[in-house]
Write an enzyme that holds these catalytic residues in place. Structure first.
Site, PDB file in Angstrom:
ATOM      1  N   HIS A 110      -5.004  -5.380  -1.089  1.00  8.75           N
ATOM      2  CA  HIS A 110      -5.713  -5.261   0.186  1.00  8.75           C
ATOM      3  C   HIS A 110      -6.698  -6.420   0.373  1.00  8.75           C
ATOM      4  O   HIS A 110      -7.921  -6.241   0.411  1.00  8.75           O
ATOM      5  CB  HIS A 110      -6.431  -3.920   0.261  1.00  8.75           C
ATOM      6  CG  HIS A 110      -5.494  -2.747   0.353  1.00  8.75           C
ATOM      7  ND1 HIS A 110      -4.744  -2.319  -0.722  1.00  8.75           N
ATOM      8  CD2 HIS A 110      -5.196  -1.931   1.382  1.00  8.75           C
ATOM      9  CE1 HIS A 110      -4.019  -1.268  -0.340  1.00  8.75           C
ATOM     10  NE2 HIS A 110      -4.275  -1.023   0.924  1.00  8.75           N
ATOM     11  N   GLU A 120      -1.909  -2.770  -7.734  1.00 13.85           N
ATOM     12  CA  GLU A 120      -3.063  -2.950  -6.854  1.00 13.85           C
ATOM     13  C   GLU A 120      -3.461  -1.585  -6.332  1.00 13.85           C
ATOM     14  O   GLU A 120      -2.710  -0.623  -6.429  1.00 13.85           O
ATOM     15  CB  GLU A 120      -2.738  -3.897  -5.698  1.00 13.85           C
ATOM     16  CG  GLU A 120      -1.702  -3.382  -4.700  1.00 13.85           C
ATOM     17  CD  GLU A 120      -2.281  -2.508  -3.593  1.00 13.85           C
ATOM     18  OE1 GLU A 120      -3.476  -2.637  -3.271  1.00 13.85           O
ATOM     19  OE2 GLU A 120      -1.529  -1.679  -3.052  1.00 13.85           O
ATOM     20  N   SER A 135       0.842  -1.186   0.000  1.00 12.69           N
ATOM     21  CA  SER A 135       0.000   0.000   0.000  1.00 12.69           C
ATOM     22  C   SER A 135       0.883   1.244   0.000  1.00 12.69           C
ATOM     23  O   SER A 135       1.729   1.408  -0.870  1.00 12.69           O
ATOM     24  CB  SER A 135      -0.961  -0.043   1.197  1.00 12.69           C
ATOM     25  OG  SER A 135      -1.965   0.935   1.081  1.00 12.69           O
TER      26      SER A 135
END
Length: 320
Positions: free
Chosen positions: A290, A220, A115
């Site tokens: 996630h 992502e 992330s």
């Protein structure tokens, strides 16, 4: 803006000392600190909690000075065998210019997270050549799938080989998830580079972004509206990044939203707009991002991608 020759950090073994820190957003539950330490012990590693790991300063885990102090202290500590981030959120880009990457080059060790931590992983690889690890946070529940893939790249010195796929539910015909779809078939080989799309875009034009020439790009993201995903991919295209890659592995874009009457374009249509014309293998739906069940991907390690088969194979060891 070429990257250095890759350096493999030492593998983690029983008793390895692992620094736990939060260089971006704050931990929202006190138990997150406890769980991070318990997870290390469950893996037979010794947790070392950095002083400001539980700090809070608005939407940050402490002030910029506190967070970068923890990170640099961990990088300078020769007794730490790995640095494992507790959370992403936002904040790494605020301190990235102050990170002492030379300390990491002098004492290579695994750096783990994803992330917002993408910025740290890519910058560390760019400046030192170190293999870094896009994988679960230390506070996350570590499923059997995630644990097995973490062990294959962080603990085992052998070539990890082909990564596993999640089984489809036995009682559902043609499930939506887990489902891997090829947008363009074919095979490609190259070093793995990527992470969170938002953070890759943030690094464009900075000294921290690696060279994506010939890379297998993986992506992502979470909580983004579709038009923003469209805009970020457009930015990567205009910056010349997409034209360089050998293949694109799209992971999970969770909690995406379509706001208003102009949100009728589908996610796969957006991907096709930017990725199909590249003429390289492209697939989406991989266990990256996630989600509880996710791969740990070693940034900088060569991989083979078969989009038609929905397979990613790591061709060399990630640790020494």
């Amino acid at each position: 803006m070429g990257s250095k020759e890759i350096i493999r950090p030492p593998r983690l073994v029983p008793g390895s000392r692992v620094g736990l820190l939060a260089p971006a957003g704050p931990l929202l539950e006190r138990d997150d600190l406890t769980r991070g330490q318990e997870l290390c012990r469950a893996l037979d590693w010794e947790p070392v909690l950095l002083p400001h790991a539980g700090g809070r300063h608005g939407y940050l885990a402490g002030s910029d000075a506190e967070r970068v102090a923890d990170l640099n202290a961990a990088l300078r500590d020769p007794t730490l065998d790995a640095i494992w981030c507790l959370r992403g959120g936002y904040g790494v880009t605020r301190i990235l210019d102050q990170v002492e990457f030379e300390a990491l080059a002098q004492r290579p060790r695994a750096v783990i997270g994803f992330s917002d931590i993408t910025a740290l992983l890519l910058a560390a690889h760019r400046h030192t050549g170190l293999v870094t690890f896009h994988g679960p946070m230390a506070r996350a529940p570590l499923t059997k799938f995630s644990r097995e893939h973490q062990a294959r790249v962080l603990i085992q010195q052998e070539r990890p080989g082909r990564l596993g796929r999640l089984p489809a539910p036995s009682d559902v015909l043609v499930p939506r998830s887990p489902r891997i779809v090829a947008l363009r078939g074919g095979k490609a080989e190259g070093p793995l580079l990527g992470g969170n799309l938002t953070l890759i875009q943030c690094l464009i034009g900075t000294r921290h972004l690696p060279d994506f020439d010939g890379a297998i790009l993986f992506l992502e993201d979470v909580g983004e509206e579709l038009y923003r995903i469209d805009r970020m991919l457009a930015h990567l295209r205009m910056a010349g990044i997409l034209d360089k890659v050998a293949g694109v592995v799209v992971g999970q874009f969770t909690e995406t939203t379509r706001r208003g009457a102009d949100g009728a374009m589908g996610f796969d249509e957006i991907l096709a707009t930017y990725l199909q014309p590249l003429g390289v293998p492209v697939g989406f739906g991989f266990p990256i991002g996630h989600v509880d069940d996710q791969w740990t991907l070693p940034i900088g390690v060569r991989a083979r991608f078969d989009a038609g088969a929905g397979e990613l194979e790591l061709l060399e060891s990630a640790v020494s």
